[in-house]
Design a protein around this motif. Structure first.
Motif, mmCIF file in Angstrom:
data_model
loop_
_atom_site.group_PDB
_atom_site.id
_atom_site.type_symbol
_atom_site.label_atom_id
_atom_site.label_comp_id
_atom_site.label_asym_id
_atom_site.label_seq_id
_atom_site.Cartn_x
_atom_site.Cartn_y
_atom_site.Cartn_z
ATOM 1 N N UNK A 187 0.830 -1.214 0.000
ATOM 2 C CA UNK A 187 0.000 0.000 0.000
ATOM 3 C C UNK A 187 0.862 1.259 0.000
ATOM 4 N N UNK A 188 2.140 1.126 0.371
ATOM 5 C CA UNK A 188 3.037 2.277 0.359
ATOM 6 C C UNK A 188 3.632 2.541 -1.021
ATOM 7 N N UNK A 189 3.442 1.628 -1.961
ATOM 8 C CA UNK A 189 3.980 1.810 -3.306
ATOM 9 C C UNK A 189 3.231 2.905 -4.054
ATOM 10 N N UNK A 190 3.933 3.592 -4.920
ATOM 11 C CA UNK A 190 3.272 4.493 -5.848
ATOM 12 C C UNK A 190 2.876 3.732 -7.097
ATOM 13 N N UNK A 191 2.027 4.346 -7.902
ATOM 14 C CA UNK A 191 1.667 3.732 -9.173
ATOM 15 C C UNK A 191 0.440 2.851 -9.157
ATOM 16 N N UNK A 192 -0.309 2.861 -8.044
ATOM 17 C CA UNK A 192 -1.547 2.077 -8.017
ATOM 18 C C UNK A 192 -2.555 2.675 -9.004
ATOM 19 N N UNK A 193 -3.326 1.846 -9.728
ATOM 20 C CA UNK A 193 -4.378 2.373 -10.608
ATOM 21 C C UNK A 193 -5.408 3.157 -9.782
ATOM 22 N N UNK A 194 -5.842 4.297 -10.308
ATOM 23 C CA UNK A 194 -6.786 5.128 -9.565
ATOM 24 C C UNK A 194 -8.125 4.435 -9.355
ATOM 25 N N UNK A 195 -8.485 3.528 -10.245
ATOM 26 C CA UNK A 195 -9.785 2.867 -10.141
ATOM 27 C C UNK A 195 -9.796 1.694 -9.166
ATOM 28 N N UNK A 196 -8.642 1.381 -8.563
ATOM 29 C CA UNK A 196 -8.585 0.296 -7.594
ATOM 30 C C UNK A 196 -8.647 0.872 -6.181
ATOM 31 N N UNK A 197 -9.593 0.417 -5.393
ATOM 32 C CA UNK A 197 -9.774 0.894 -4.018
ATOM 33 C C UNK A 197 -8.975 0.015 -3.060
ATOM 34 N N UNK A 198 -7.987 0.593 -2.356
ATOM 35 C CA UNK A 198 -7.209 -0.213 -1.404
ATOM 36 C C UNK A 198 -8.088 -0.715 -0.257
ATOM 37 N N UNK A 199 -7.737 -1.885 0.274
ATOM 38 C CA UNK A 199 -8.450 -2.447 1.426
ATOM 39 C C UNK A 199 -7.460 -2.641 2.565
ATOM 40 N N UNK A 200 -7.925 -2.390 3.778
ATOM 41 C CA UNK A 200 -7.041 -2.514 4.942
ATOM 42 C C UNK A 200 -6.692 -3.972 5.185
ATOM 43 N N UNK A 201 -5.591 -4.194 5.899
ATOM 44 C CA UNK A 201 -5.172 -5.557 6.192
ATOM 45 C C UNK A 201 -6.145 -6.222 7.148
ATOM 46 N N UNK A 202 -6.547 -7.415 6.787
ATOM 47 C CA UNK A 202 -7.371 -8.237 7.676
ATOM 48 C C UNK A 202 -7.035 -9.691 7.365
ATOM 49 N N UNK A 203 -6.242 -10.309 8.235
ATOM 50 C CA UNK A 203 -5.804 -11.672 7.994
ATOM 51 C C UNK A 203 -6.906 -12.692 8.241
ATOM 52 N N UNK A 204 -7.182 -13.496 7.239
ATOM 53 C CA UNK A 204 -8.154 -14.580 7.350
ATOM 54 C C UNK A 204 -7.383 -15.897 7.381
ATOM 55 N N UNK A 205 -7.627 -16.722 8.396
ATOM 56 C CA UNK A 205 -6.850 -17.943 8.593
ATOM 57 C C UNK A 205 -7.711 -19.176 8.306
ATOM 58 N N UNK A 206 -7.185 -20.077 7.451
ATOM 59 C CA UNK A 206 -7.915 -21.282 7.064
ATOM 60 C C UNK A 206 -7.365 -22.553 7.706
ATOM 61 N N UNK A 207 -6.375 -22.441 8.591
ATOM 62 C CA UNK A 207 -5.740 -23.644 9.137
ATOM 63 C C UNK A 207 -6.760 -24.534 9.853
#
Length: 293
Positions: A187-207
């Motif tokens: 998320x700290x990178x530059x160059x993300x497409x403007x039409x893509x909405x970033x999502x916050x981190x939320x770890x989902x575990x399948x173990x």
């Protein structure tokens, strides 16, 4: 003569993994259940066709093929496929994700938003987090950005996933640490497409869903089925399932069966037959595998 069935693959549902069969029948795969089947003597594995259509020549396919398609049907199947990057005009929203399969095994990928986490379950992702959501081509550009800028691959071989599955960290926080750190860098990178909405981190575990965590986790697998063969059989108690893999407790120990190897064969029920199929042994030291016989 026992009735023969053709496997149509494994599908993940809200209730867990389900084996599907040509004709519409399905079999729930609850842990603790015995799974046993055989290939008839003289049986031949045939191409499963493409995009819902049968192979016009019923071509034979190798036992070790996980796609179970002849060359022509494989080409047709990939001719209009998001996974093969041959579709650019799908109007549905797509999500970019980071998936973790074990220490050092992290990949980036995309999936249609409507599919939810199904794609991650199908791949055997032990844990994952969404990264962003937007149009297909914006999701693709973001995937490429992570590959180029951070060196994150978009594929992890199944052999590598299986090799580390028995030695995963016990705590969920440990399992999600790598993708949490990578998510922050992404998320700290530059160059993300403007039409893509970033999502916050939320770890989902399948173990827990897979049966590979906690005190009741399945024993370490001793090997994996290399292929099914005419006259061969395998049977055992289902102790875990991850992605397309079934972990079966057999008389040899726990053996991993990739259900993609079942498609294209006509299978019959089996009872007490031993594990009579080629199995590659796992070497604990480096995940190197050899043929047992």
């Amino acid at each position: 003569m026992a009735q023969a069935w053709k496997c149509a693959g494994l599908r993940w549902t809200a209730e867990g993994p389900v084996l599907t069969w040509v004709g519409g029948r399905s079999s729930a795969l609850d842990r603790g259940r015995r799974v046993a089947f055989a290939v008839a003597e003289g049986g031949v594995r045939t191409c499963v066709g493409a995009r819902g259509n049968a192979c016009p020549v019923r071509a034979g396919v190798p036992g070790r093929s996980t796609g179970a398609r002849c060359e022509e049907c494989a080409r047709l199947d990939r001719a209009h496929s998001v996974a093969a990057d041959t579709i650019a005009d799908d109007p549905r929203p797509y999500r970019v994700y980071l998936a973790w399969f074990g220490p050092g095994l992290v990949k980036v990928g995309i999936t249609a938003q409507a599919r939810g986490a199904a794609r991650l379950l199908e791949q055997g992702a032990v844990c994952f987090s969404w990264l962003g959501c937007g149009p297909l081509m914006a999701a693709r550009r973001t995937e490429e950005l992570l590959r180029a800028a951070l060196g994150v691959p978009d594929r992890i071989p199944y052999a590598h996933k299986r090799a580390v599955r028995a030695a995963l960290p016990g705590a969920r926080a440990e399992r999600s640490a790598e993708i949490a750190e990578l998510h922050a860098r992404a998320v700290a990178l530059g160059g993300w497409p403007e039409s893509l909405t970033p999502e916050r981190f939320w770890g989902v575990d399948h173990a827990g869903v897979f049966g590979i965590e906690g005190p009741d986790r399945c024993p370490a697998a001793v090997g994996e089925v290399a292929e099914l063969v005419a006259g061969g059989a395998i049977g055992g108690e289902l102790v875990a399932a991850a992605g397309p893999d079934l972990h079966l407790a057999t008389e040899r120990g726990v053996v991993v069966l990739d259900t993609r190897l079942m498609t294209g064969w006509e299978l019959v029920s089996a009872d007490g037959e031993p594990c009579a199929v080629p199995v590659r042994e796992f070497r604990e030291a480096a995940g190197v595998q050899d043929e047992l016989f």
